[in-house]
Scaffold this motif. Structure first.
Motif, PDB file in Angstrom:
ATOM      1  N   VAL A  89      -4.064   3.418  -8.166  1.00  0.00           N
ATOM      2  CA  VAL A  89      -3.507   3.606  -9.510  1.00  0.00           C
ATOM      3  C   VAL A  89      -4.642   3.779 -10.503  1.00  0.00           C
ATOM      4  O   VAL A  89      -5.534   2.940 -10.611  1.00  0.00           O
ATOM      5  CB  VAL A  89      -2.615   2.412  -9.906  1.00  0.00           C
ATOM      6  CG1 VAL A  89      -2.133   2.549 -11.341  1.00  0.00           C
ATOM      7  CG2 VAL A  89      -1.441   2.292  -8.965  1.00  0.00           C
ATOM      8  N   GLY A  90      -4.620   4.899 -11.203  1.00  0.00           N
ATOM      9  CA  GLY A  90      -5.618   5.168 -12.236  1.00  0.00           C
ATOM     10  C   GLY A  90      -6.949   5.668 -11.729  1.00  0.00           C
ATOM     11  O   GLY A  90      -7.841   5.938 -12.528  1.00  0.00           O
ATOM     12  N   SER A 144      -4.816  -0.415  -4.669  1.00  0.00           N
ATOM     13  CA  SER A 144      -4.086   0.835  -4.773  1.00  0.00           C
ATOM     14  C   SER A 144      -4.983   1.849  -5.477  1.00  0.00           C
ATOM     15  O   SER A 144      -6.059   1.517  -5.965  1.00  0.00           O
ATOM     16  CB  SER A 144      -2.791   0.628  -5.543  1.00  0.00           C
ATOM     17  OG  SER A 144      -3.086   0.317  -6.881  1.00  0.00           O
ATOM     18  N   GLN A 161       0.593   7.250  -4.846  1.00  0.00           N
ATOM     19  CA  GLN A 161      -0.253   6.064  -4.918  1.00  0.00           C
ATOM     20  C   GLN A 161      -0.773   5.826  -6.334  1.00  0.00           C
ATOM     21  O   GLN A 161      -1.442   4.833  -6.578  1.00  0.00           O
ATOM     22  CB  GLN A 161      -1.438   6.197  -3.952  1.00  0.00           C
ATOM     23  CG  GLN A 161      -1.051   6.160  -2.501  1.00  0.00           C
ATOM     24  CD  GLN A 161      -0.593   4.790  -2.076  1.00  0.00           C
ATOM     25  OE1 GLN A 161      -1.133   3.778  -2.514  1.00  0.00           O
ATOM     26  NE2 GLN A 161       0.416   4.739  -1.248  1.00  0.00           N
ATOM     27  N   GLY A 162      -0.504   6.751  -7.257  1.00  0.00           N
ATOM     28  CA  GLY A 162      -0.918   6.571  -8.646  1.00  0.00           C
ATOM     29  C   GLY A 162      -2.279   7.142  -8.963  1.00  0.00           C
ATOM     30  O   GLY A 162      -2.834   6.871 -10.030  1.00  0.00           O
ATOM     31  N   GLN A 209       3.010  -1.208  -1.465  1.00  0.00           N
ATOM     32  CA  GLN A 209       1.933  -1.907  -2.152  1.00  0.00           C
ATOM     33  C   GLN A 209       2.420  -3.304  -2.460  1.00  0.00           C
ATOM     34  O   GLN A 209       3.597  -3.591  -2.423  1.00  0.00           O
ATOM     35  CB  GLN A 209       1.563  -1.186  -3.451  1.00  0.00           C
ATOM     36  CG  GLN A 209       0.950   0.167  -3.215  1.00  0.00           C
ATOM     37  CD  GLN A 209      -0.347   0.084  -2.432  1.00  0.00           C
ATOM     38  OE1 GLN A 209      -1.156  -0.791  -2.640  1.00  0.00           O
ATOM     39  NE2 GLN A 209      -0.546   1.015  -1.522  1.00  0.00           N
TER      40      GLN A 209
END
Length: 183
Positions: free
Chosen positions: A46-47, A44, A72-73, A37
């Protein structure tokens, strides 16, 4: 004496200068390692809440995909209103002979692993029904049956990991397209 000191440091200086220059050239041309990333044009996960619905909930591909999502989150949940819903079909594996040897047995085999997928966010289909596939070639050694079996199993594991990574790349790409379309 000072002259020899200068000539000894010059090759080291040139070598380090070439190394630093090559690093700047690689960074300047946009080179980045696959799977990393850090570019602002690829979002991404993320979250992001992701519901993973699989035809084989305890399958190895499902496990590999869950691991890729965690890396990848992404937050894997069982229900979501605004998150992503990723539907994954069953893993399929095919073998096809590419060439035969003098004894009319397979010398080279093409291995194909594929799975159907569908990605939606709310009511919007980001990825319509499609399949992801990974293809490898395998040289068959009829004299080494045990080694061939172990190599085939290792290849299948690698193909599964590559298939999961390909699915993640498709998901992030479709999110990027959706993000650009919204702007």
């Amino acid at each position: 004496m000072p002259m020899s000191l200068i000539t000894m440091k010059t090759p080291k200086f040139c070598l380090s200068s070439v190394f630093i220059l090559s690093i700047f050239l690689l960074a300047g041309c946009g080179f980045k390692l696959k799977g990393t990333q850090g570019s602002f044009d690829s979002p991404s996960l993320v979250g992001t809440e992701v519901v993973l619905i699989s035809g084989e909930p305890r399958g190895e591909l499902n496990t590999a995909l869950r691991e890729q999502l965690r890396l990848q989150g992404a937050i894997i949940v069982t229900q979501t209103e605004i998150g992503l819903v990723l539907r994954l079909g069953e893993e399929r594996f095919q073998q096809r002979n590419l060439s035969l040897n003098a004894q009319a047995t397979a010398a080279e085999i093409e291995l194909t692993m594929m799975a159907d997928l569908n990605l939606s966010q709310g009511t919007v289909a980001l990825i319509a029904d499609t399949d992801a596939r990974v293809v490898r070639q395998f040289l068959d050694d009829p004299l080494n049956v045990v080694g061939k079996t172990e190599e085939l199993e290792l290849l299948r594991e690698e193909m599964r990991e590559d298939l999961a990574a390909q699915i993640i790349r498709r998901v992030t790409h479709s999110l990027n397209k959706q993000l650009n379309a919204d702007q």
